[in-house]
Design a protein around this motif. Structure first.
Motif, short mmCIF file in Angstrom:
data_model
loop_
_atom_site.label_atom_id
_atom_site.label_comp_id
_atom_site.label_asym_id
_atom_site.label_seq_id
_atom_site.Cartn_x
_atom_site.Cartn_y
_atom_site.Cartn_z
N THR A 183 0.83 -1.21 0.00
CA THR A 183 0.00 0.00 0.00
C THR A 183 0.87 1.25 0.00
O THR A 183 0.56 2.24 -0.67
N MET A 184 1.96 1.20 0.77
CA MET A 184 2.79 2.40 0.92
C MET A 184 3.69 2.65 -0.29
O MET A 184 3.99 3.78 -0.62
N PHE A 185 4.15 1.56 -0.93
CA PHE A 185 5.21 1.75 -1.93
C PHE A 185 4.90 1.29 -3.34
O PHE A 185 5.77 1.33 -4.20
N THR A 186 3.70 0.80 -3.59
CA THR A 186 3.40 0.41 -4.97
C THR A 186 2.16 1.16 -5.45
O THR A 186 1.42 1.72 -4.65
N ARG A 187 2.00 1.17 -6.75
CA ARG A 187 0.81 1.82 -7.34
C ARG A 187 -0.22 0.75 -7.69
O ARG A 187 -1.16 1.02 -8.47
N ASP A 188 -0.04 -0.45 -7.19
CA ASP A 188 -0.94 -1.56 -7.52
C ASP A 188 -2.37 -1.25 -7.07
O ASP A 188 -2.57 -0.52 -6.09
N SER A 189 -3.32 -1.83 -7.78
CA SER A 189 -4.72 -1.66 -7.36
C SER A 189 -4.96 -2.48 -6.09
O SER A 189 -4.15 -3.34 -5.73
N TYR A 190 -6.09 -2.22 -5.45
CA TYR A 190 -6.41 -2.93 -4.20
C TYR A 190 -6.43 -4.44 -4.43
O TYR A 190 -5.87 -5.21 -3.65
N LYS A 191 -7.03 -4.84 -5.56
CA LYS A 191 -7.16 -6.27 -5.86
C LYS A 191 -5.77 -6.90 -6.04
O LYS A 191 -5.51 -8.01 -5.55
N GLU A 192 -4.90 -6.18 -6.74
CA GLU A 192 -3.54 -6.72 -6.97
C GLU A 192 -2.79 -6.86 -5.65
O GLU A 192 -2.07 -7.84 -5.43
N ARG A 193 -3.00 -5.87 -4.76
CA ARG A 193 -2.32 -5.91 -3.46
C ARG A 193 -2.83 -7.09 -2.62
O ARG A 193 -2.04 -7.80 -1.99
N GLU A 216 3.46 10.36 2.63
CA GLU A 216 3.86 9.45 1.53
C GLU A 216 2.68 9.18 0.60
O GLU A 216 2.79 9.27 -0.61
N ARG A 217 1.54 8.87 1.21
CA ARG A 217 0.31 8.58 0.47
C ARG A 217 -0.83 9.37 1.09
O ARG A 217 -1.16 9.12 2.25
N PHE A 218 -1.41 10.29 0.32
CA PHE A 218 -2.47 11.11 0.89
C PHE A 218 -3.72 10.29 1.24
O PHE A 218 -4.39 10.58 2.22
#
Lengths: 248, 248
Positions: free
Chosen positions: A104-114, B23-25
């Motif tokens: 969540t903090m370091f990737t731009r992945d979607s919620y589903k991907e995470r 880091e993430r808003f």
């Protein structure tokens, strides 16, 4: 690969680490062993950047930790995974959220991907039905597994483990050891484990560094320990009757 | 004196780390809403309960002590309103909240520190001060005006209830008293003051909790110290702000 070059660490007038130089190899489980108060935790804290060396250098794949600028340091930190002695899971988050946290903090992945990645990591550590439980609701062994899953979520290059077996029964301790060892091979990571559990030393110690009085007193493999003539090392490793008889 | 300066320096440095861009808003916003609920909404019942009773007691006390025929009866309502608006709902309520909210923040962060959860954040490359403290400060400072307004309403309402239930003063006179010579600026003054106090409570408690070293005993100590220090600072700033905003 992590190279430690002539590392010194002092606190006011007390020198805790003196001229420690070694190499932690990639794809291997590297163990730091030593008595309580020998300086192995300080060495580990210097390696992960929670302490700054008084002098000397630490190189992460030829990149000097002390010469890195803030953004580089930040990127390096994302290449690290850490398994703490007490697991250090976030109490307010469920097991799944704990593993998802670095994603969540370091990737731009979607919620589903995470979620998928976190579930994959949990499956890898053989935890399939604990997603919605909180750390307070699971056992010590399960906590360690969740912590390992969280540590590998971002595919790290370096994995640090501080006494991964403390507080676990021998069977669970062995399972955790094997898990760390297998994951190291699978992800080709540089794994550094701080331990004084002799079972771990014998089972997964591919490279062992023995710290005594803040100095590196010996290094070698688990096979070489058996034939070592280093008195300090033998006093430490073969302190119990069982291990002494095993050596004989 | 040197220790106090050292602590102040540490506090300033911590605030510097805290007030950086998140880091993430999305994560920050979610955290802030959780803190508003945990620190603010959860304090509603205590604010309502105390305000209602103090308002009622104030009315009784003033009513009993004004015996001179030269002082009109509506003075009871007037004094109740002035005390509630100017001091009780902001200063006294914040002193009470310093105990509830301050100890909550200090013990939460202190426990996270001693169980290595803050170290885990740092190793991942997360600015732990910004991630943990900023949502608490922002959430509490934003929600305190709501608590203060509610406290004012219930404080004056408590007095109204007393006027209705007792024969000390008529409801009509009480109503006249609470509207007599009313200055809306007093509400602005009280809200501004409470926002400063909320910042003091959240930041001081965060400082003590974040810097805990040791175990459970030190977490308790940090919690107590944060309440004492917040209370002292609230009283000192009460004097300063009152002089700045109302002084002639």
């Amino acid at each position: 690969m992590i190279e430690v070059l002539n590392l010194y660490k002092s606190f006011e007038n007390k020198t805790v680490l003196t001229d420690v130089s070694t190499v932690f190899e990639k794809g291997k489980t590297n163990l730091i062993i030593g008595r309580s108060g020998s300086g192995k935790t300080v060495l580990m804290k210097n390696l992960i950047g929670l302490m700054t060396p008084t002098s000397g250098e630490i190189l992460y794949d030829r990149r000097s930790f002390s010469k890195m600028k803030k953004p580089e340091l930040k990127n390096l930190r994302r290449e690290m995974g850490m398994l703490f002695q007490g697991s250090a899971l976030f109490d307010s988050m469920t097991v799944l959220d704990n593993v998802m946290f670095p994603l969540t903090m370091f990737t731009r992945d979607s919620y589903k991907e995470r979620v998928n990645r976190a579930k994959f990591c949990l499956e890898r550590v053989n935890l399939n039905d604990a997603d919605d439980l909180y750390p307070a609701e699971i056992s010590g062994g399960m906590m360690k597994r969740v912590a390992i899953a969280r540590a590998i979520a971002l595919n790290p290059d370096y994995l640090f483990c501080d006494e991964p077996n403390s507080g676990l029964d021998p069977k669970t301790a062995m399972l955790i050891d094997e898990l760390v060892h297998d994951i190291t091979k699978e992800y080709n990571m540089t794994t550094v484990i701080n331990t004084h559990d002799m079972n771990s030393v014998m089972n997964i110690g591919e490279k062992i560094i023995f710290i005594s009085g803040g100095r590196k007193a010996w290094e070698g493999t688990s096979a070489e320990i058996m034939s070592s003539t280093n008195k300090e090392l033998n006093d430490f490793v073969f302190a119990s009757d069982f291990f002494r008889r095993m050596k004989e | 004196m040197l220790k106090a300066l050292h602590n102040f320096g540490e506090y300033v440095l911590l605030m510097q780390r805290t007030f950086s861009v998140p880091e993430r808003f999305g994560v920050f916003f979610r955290q802030m809403l959780q803190e508003i609920y945990k620190l603010g909404v959860d304090s509603l019942w205590i604010v309502i309960f105390i305000s209602l009773f103090i308002g009622a007691v104030l009315t009784v006390q003033v009513g009993l002590n004004i015996t001179s025929p030269l002082i009109p009866d509506f003075t009871v309502g007037y004094i109740t309103r002035e005390v509630v608006l100017l001091e009780f709902s902001s200063t006294i309520m914040c002193l009470i909240l310093a105990g509830k909210v301050g100890s909550n923040i200090a013990s939460e962060l202190g426990t996270m520190r001693v169980t290595e959860q803050i170290d885990a954040l740092e190793i991942m490359g997360v600015n732990s001060a910004n991630y943990l403290i900023l949502p608490k400060i922002a959430g509490f400072v934003l929600f305190i005006p709501v608590l203060v307004i509610i406290s004012m309403f219930f404080g004056i309402g408590g007095g109204y209830l007393m006027a209705y239930l007792s024969s000390m003063i008529t409801v009509a006179k009480y109503e006249f008293g609470i509207m007599f010579w009313f200055s809306p600026f007093n509400i602005t003054y009280s809200v501004i003051k409470s926002m400063v106090f909320a910042f003091i409570i959240a930041s001081v408690a965060s400082y003590y909790g974040y810097n805990v070293r040791g175990g459970a005993l030190q977490v308790g100590k940090a919690s107590t110290n944060s309440v004492v220090m917040s209370s002292v600072l609230i009283l000192a700033f009460d004097l300063i702000i009152t002089n700045l905003m109302l002084g002639r």
